[in-house]
Design a protein around this motif. Structure first.
Motif, mmCIF file in Angstrom:
data_model
loop_
_atom_site.group_PDB
_atom_site.id
_atom_site.type_symbol
_atom_site.label_atom_id
_atom_site.label_comp_id
_atom_site.label_asym_id
_atom_site.label_seq_id
_atom_site.Cartn_x
_atom_site.Cartn_y
_atom_site.Cartn_z
ATOM 1 N N LEU A 36 -24.320 -45.956 3.757
ATOM 2 C CA LEU A 36 -24.373 -45.788 2.267
ATOM 3 C C LEU A 36 -24.597 -44.132 2.101
ATOM 4 O O LEU A 36 -24.101 -43.633 1.270
ATOM 5 N N LEU A 37 -25.582 -43.609 2.925
ATOM 6 C CA LEU A 37 -25.772 -42.152 2.317
ATOM 7 C C LEU A 37 -24.841 -41.257 2.754
ATOM 8 O O LEU A 37 -24.591 -40.135 2.187
ATOM 9 N N VAL A 38 -23.976 -41.621 3.991
ATOM 10 C CA VAL A 38 -22.854 -40.743 4.424
ATOM 11 C C VAL A 38 -21.949 -40.879 3.098
ATOM 12 O O VAL A 38 -21.560 -39.685 2.761
ATOM 13 N N GLN A 39 -21.610 -41.989 2.670
ATOM 14 C CA GLN A 39 -20.776 -42.020 1.274
ATOM 15 C C GLN A 39 -21.052 -41.356 0.075
ATOM 16 O O GLN A 39 -20.447 -40.605 -0.400
ATOM 17 N N LEU A 40 -22.506 -41.375 -0.136
ATOM 18 C CA LEU A 40 -23.043 -40.616 -1.160
ATOM 19 C C LEU A 40 -23.226 -39.023 -0.985
ATOM 20 O O LEU A 40 -22.913 -38.155 -1.823
ATOM 21 N N THR A 41 -23.312 -38.724 0.325
ATOM 22 C CA THR A 41 -23.507 -37.397 0.419
ATOM 23 C C THR A 41 -22.235 -36.500 1.054
ATOM 24 O O THR A 41 -22.293 -35.248 0.885
ATOM 25 N N ALA A 42 -21.479 -37.138 1.693
ATOM 26 C CA ALA A 42 -20.400 -36.833 2.567
ATOM 27 C C ALA A 42 -20.737 -35.808 3.572
ATOM 28 O O ALA A 42 -20.103 -34.639 3.739
ATOM 29 N N ASP A 43 -21.861 -35.810 3.791
ATOM 30 C CA ASP A 43 -22.529 -34.861 4.852
ATOM 31 C C ASP A 43 -23.195 -35.624 5.782
ATOM 32 O O ASP A 43 -24.392 -36.057 5.626
ATOM 33 N N ARG A 44 -22.904 -35.967 7.007
ATOM 34 C CA ARG A 44 -23.663 -36.649 8.188
ATOM 35 C C ARG A 44 -24.960 -36.252 8.457
ATOM 36 O O ARG A 44 -25.836 -36.948 8.647
ATOM 37 N N ASP A 45 -25.140 -34.843 8.216
ATOM 38 C CA ASP A 45 -26.364 -34.303 8.640
ATOM 39 C C ASP A 45 -27.532 -34.468 7.704
ATOM 40 O O ASP A 45 -28.627 -35.059 7.988
ATOM 41 N N LEU A 46 -27.236 -34.285 6.468
ATOM 42 C CA LEU A 46 -28.100 -34.748 5.391
ATOM 43 C C LEU A 46 -28.079 -36.171 5.260
ATOM 44 O O LEU A 46 -29.490 -36.673 4.993
ATOM 45 N N ALA A 47 -27.085 -36.895 5.444
ATOM 46 C CA ALA A 47 -27.323 -38.645 5.504
ATOM 47 C C ALA A 47 -28.285 -38.950 6.657
ATOM 48 O O ALA A 47 -29.167 -39.760 6.436
ATOM 49 N N ALA A 48 -28.266 -38.159 7.808
ATOM 50 C CA ALA A 48 -29.261 -38.608 8.895
ATOM 51 C C ALA A 48 -30.652 -38.495 8.452
ATOM 52 O O ALA A 48 -31.782 -39.013 8.734
ATOM 53 N N ASP A 49 -30.869 -37.138 7.775
ATOM 54 C CA ASP A 49 -32.371 -36.921 7.236
ATOM 55 C C ASP A 49 -32.657 -37.798 6.152
ATOM 56 O O ASP A 49 -33.810 -38.310 6.343
ATOM 57 N N LEU A 50 -31.765 -38.056 5.283
ATOM 58 C CA LEU A 50 -32.149 -39.024 4.309
ATOM 59 C C LEU A 50 -32.522 -40.340 4.876
ATOM 60 O O LEU A 50 -33.495 -41.081 4.168
ATOM 61 N N THR A 51 -31.903 -40.848 5.747
ATOM 62 C CA THR A 51 -31.946 -41.998 6.405
ATOM 63 C C THR A 51 -33.395 -42.233 6.984
ATOM 64 O O THR A 51 -34.263 -43.029 6.962
ATOM 65 N N GLN A 52 -33.808 -41.097 7.599
ATOM 66 C CA GLN A 52 -35.195 -41.100 8.259
ATOM 67 C C GLN A 52 -36.173 -41.048 7.206
ATOM 68 O O GLN A 52 -37.170 -41.705 7.349
ATOM 69 N N GLU A 53 -35.736 -40.075 6.198
ATOM 70 C CA GLU A 53 -37.021 -40.300 5.013
ATOM 71 C C GLU A 53 -37.041 -41.740 4.232
ATOM 72 O O GLU A 53 -38.143 -42.381 4.126
ATOM 73 N N THR A 54 -35.910 -42.420 4.357
ATOM 74 C CA THR A 54 -35.804 -43.968 3.937
ATOM 75 C C THR A 54 -36.681 -44.742 4.675
ATOM 76 O O THR A 54 -37.561 -45.327 4.152
ATOM 77 N N TYR A 55 -36.689 -44.668 5.884
ATOM 78 C CA TYR A 55 -37.590 -45.446 6.880
ATOM 79 C C TYR A 55 -38.884 -44.912 6.929
ATOM 80 O O TYR A 55 -39.912 -45.907 6.880
ATOM 81 N N ARG A 56 -39.177 -43.743 6.578
ATOM 82 C CA ARG A 56 -40.802 -43.295 6.363
ATOM 83 C C ARG A 56 -41.236 -43.791 5.428
ATOM 84 O O ARG A 56 -42.289 -44.422 5.410
ATOM 85 N N ARG A 57 -40.296 -43.853 4.078
ATOM 86 C CA ARG A 57 -40.781 -44.596 2.982
ATOM 87 C C ARG A 57 -40.829 -46.013 2.983
ATOM 88 O O ARG A 57 -41.910 -46.594 2.714
ATOM 89 N N ALA A 58 -40.058 -46.569 3.698
ATOM 90 C CA ALA A 58 -40.182 -47.892 3.887
ATOM 91 C C ALA A 58 -41.505 -48.513 4.632
ATOM 92 O O ALA A 58 -41.995 -49.555 4.299
ATOM 93 N N TRP A 59 -41.727 -47.922 5.742
ATOM 94 C CA TRP A 59 -42.898 -48.002 6.479
ATOM 95 C C TRP A 59 -43.947 -48.063 5.753
ATOM 96 O O TRP A 59 -44.978 -48.669 5.784
ATOM 97 N N ALA A 60 -44.220 -46.862 4.858
ATOM 98 C CA ALA A 60 -45.347 -46.602 3.864
ATOM 99 C C ALA A 60 -45.420 -47.759 2.781
ATOM 100 O O ALA A 60 -46.634 -48.194 2.619
ATOM 101 N N ALA A 61 -44.354 -48.462 2.331
ATOM 102 C CA ALA A 61 -44.461 -49.459 1.426
ATOM 103 C C ALA A 61 -44.222 -50.805 2.068
ATOM 104 O O ALA A 61 -43.783 -51.763 1.053
ATOM 105 N N LEU A 62 -44.136 -51.165 3.091
ATOM 106 C CA LEU A 62 -43.770 -52.394 3.774
ATOM 107 C C LEU A 62 -44.695 -53.279 3.041
ATOM 108 O O LEU A 62 -44.178 -54.612 3.064
ATOM 109 N N GLY A 63 -46.046 -53.419 2.890
ATOM 110 C CA GLY A 63 -46.855 -54.123 2.436
ATOM 111 C C GLY A 63 -46.699 -54.630 1.009
ATOM 112 O O GLY A 63 -46.664 -55.632 0.627
#
Length: 127
Positions: A36-63
């Protein structure tokens, strides 16, 4: 490796701290979130960074995940918000290029010219 079946049982296993459950959750959802993020950004490196940020936020909000939406939908929303925050964030670093610095001129008048112009305006008003 245990088979957690659906997302609810996997999330419950993550909540209980079962070994391998967090990795299984990432393995199950990472390709779609990253895609999804690759499609939205057209930049694989940025998409990888944003994916990592997504999981960081998800772990923080999992509860706070209440299960009304699918896990993938919840993660997509977090990913999209991470992208929006990235786009809205001002650039924090500006590379310094000495060649550019030598060619860029300040178009404003200097302090002496401003003072002279101010004095000229004052004289014209009095006249």
């Amino acid at each position: 490796m245990p088979d957690w079946g659906d997302d609810r049982s996997l999330l419950a296993a993550v909540g209980r701290g079962e070994e391998g459950a967090a990795g299984a959750l990432v393995d199950r959802t990472y390709p779609k979130v990253f895609g999804l993020l690759v499609q939205l950004t057209a930049d694989r490196d940025l998409a990888a960074d944003l994916t990592q940020e997504t999981y960081r936020r998800a772990w923080a909000a999992l509860g706070s995940f209440d299960g009304r939406a699918q896990l993938s939908t919840w993660l997509y929303r977090i990913a999209y918000n991470a992208l929006l925050n990235h786009v809205r964030r001002p650039a924090r670093m500006v590379p310094w290029d000495e060649k550019l610095a030598l060619t860029v001129r300040d178009g404003r008048a200097g302090a002496e010219a401003e003072l002279e112009a101010s004095e000229t305006r004052d004289r014209l008003r009095r006249a």
